[in-house]
Design a protein around this motif. Sequence first.
Motif, mmCIF file in Angstrom:
data_model
loop_
_atom_site.group_PDB
_atom_site.id
_atom_site.type_symbol
_atom_site.label_atom_id
_atom_site.label_comp_id
_atom_site.label_asym_id
_atom_site.label_seq_id
_atom_site.Cartn_x
_atom_site.Cartn_y
_atom_site.Cartn_z
ATOM 1 N N VAL A 15 0.858 -1.174 0.000
ATOM 2 C CA VAL A 15 0.000 0.000 0.000
ATOM 3 C C VAL A 15 0.901 1.232 0.000
ATOM 4 O O VAL A 15 1.861 1.309 0.758
ATOM 5 C CB VAL A 15 -0.981 0.010 1.195
ATOM 6 N N LEU A 118 -6.514 -1.463 5.083
ATOM 7 C CA LEU A 118 -7.091 -0.345 4.338
ATOM 8 C C LEU A 118 -8.296 0.244 5.067
ATOM 9 O O LEU A 118 -8.470 1.474 5.098
ATOM 10 C CB LEU A 118 -7.496 -0.804 2.944
ATOM 11 N N THR A 162 -4.965 6.057 -0.809
ATOM 12 C CA THR A 162 -4.300 4.759 -0.778
ATOM 13 C C THR A 162 -4.182 4.164 -2.170
ATOM 14 O O THR A 162 -5.116 4.247 -2.977
ATOM 15 C CB THR A 162 -5.064 3.773 0.123
ATOM 16 N N ALA A 164 -3.363 0.492 -3.387
ATOM 17 C CA ALA A 164 -3.188 -0.869 -2.884
ATOM 18 C C ALA A 164 -2.859 -1.827 -4.023
ATOM 19 O O ALA A 164 -3.342 -1.666 -5.157
ATOM 20 C CB ALA A 164 -4.452 -1.336 -2.168
ATOM 21 N N ARG A 196 -11.797 0.763 0.130
ATOM 22 C CA ARG A 196 -11.386 0.522 1.522
ATOM 23 C C ARG A 196 -12.598 0.168 2.382
ATOM 24 O O ARG A 196 -12.745 0.639 3.508
ATOM 25 C CB ARG A 196 -10.674 1.753 2.101
ATOM 26 N N GLY A 231 -9.125 6.135 -3.201
ATOM 27 C CA GLY A 231 -8.167 5.049 -3.273
ATOM 28 C C GLY A 231 -8.147 4.397 -4.638
ATOM 29 O O GLY A 231 -9.120 4.460 -5.400
#
Length: 423
Positions: A15, A118, A162, A164, A196, A231
Amino acid sequence: MTADIGSAVGVRQSVTLIIPVRLPADPETWTEGPIPFEVGGHRTDVAARQSYFTHAAGRALYGTPERPRRWHLFVDVTHGAMHLHGMEILRTPTALHPWHALAVLHLTVRSAVLLDVLRALGHRAGAGPDPLSGPLAPDTLLDGVASPTSTGAPFAAAHPYTVAFLTPGGADTAALRSGGELPLTADRWLWALASRSNESDFPTAPEQLPSQTERAVRISADWSALVLRHGTAFLGHRPDQGQGDFYDFAALHVRSVYLDALLLGIAQRDHIDELTDGLSGVFDGPGLARRVTDLERDIASFRSTYWRQHLTAHGPANELLLAYHEQYRLPARFEEILAEAADYSRLVQTQDGQQIAGALGVLAILGLPLGTALSILQVLGDGDPVHLLIALGAALVATAAAFTTRYGRLVLASLRGGPTPGE
């Protein structure tokens, strides 16, 4: 393995966090340029990345030798299931906030469910404690270099953005292609990682899933990406064989050129947010012409430096940037900014024209009676000072009377830039 991603631990899990920060000065102890990750002889240093992106995009992401924008620092910090490998800072100054920058934290998640991490980063209800605590707290990591922008300040984000990356094992059939086809559960995994959230956070109706993932970027048959507002997720669709697998290069791209495309999108969003705020206050107080001129200069600077919708001849980075644009409607918002600024510019030009016409009107009102009086005296050959004073007084009375007429009031209103007075 069930279709529930909440119980999935990937073969490799990473991440990357993007955090808005205040950077008062260039970090002297950090190395210029992005982190040069290396796999199989491929090194993602500045030279390699600039060959991937257009020159204009490269300047925005890496700066120049004379004016660097990007710095990195390798670190080795472990806290719980999180391991921090390195940090980066990208300076993204705006007209009002020259200190603005984006900090990037590159982490690996070990022996833990990536989605649980997350959810904790997103502060979901019922999630675990925030992983960015203790030695991984941004204030601690960036102490003496930069300070995270507090919530409520310009460009502040409630939680880090984020990025990921998860690759499945052979038992994770819900994420794997079956007979060449991608199961719907794979997109459910992808959406969960990007948002997330799990089903308890945001129960998703099966009918809604196709619309939520229709903009997924199919990088290849082996993996996909999905960009959302808070994200982005990258998910593998075939079993990861570990070190030496293709996913070594996939992970390299996620932490380099694909990350850079998202960084540029976030910088563009921050600038458009500031320009939008500037438009909303353009009528606050006097000096409209100056504020409109400043706004037009800021728009031109943003357009020249950051506004790019084409980054590279390679497809995925462009698609990721466009997907981020779609989430925040950036092209449409920028078109609205240009249209609104053009309207304000025309308004200023109209007011300037009115004031010029008003000044000419004043000259006419002042000059006509006076010129007439002096011309009469000259024709008569009258040089008596008393008669001259009488003529001047009569001219002033005529001028004052002219200013009380509708035309006179219109001239004065034009000079002030105010509304035209009525009868």
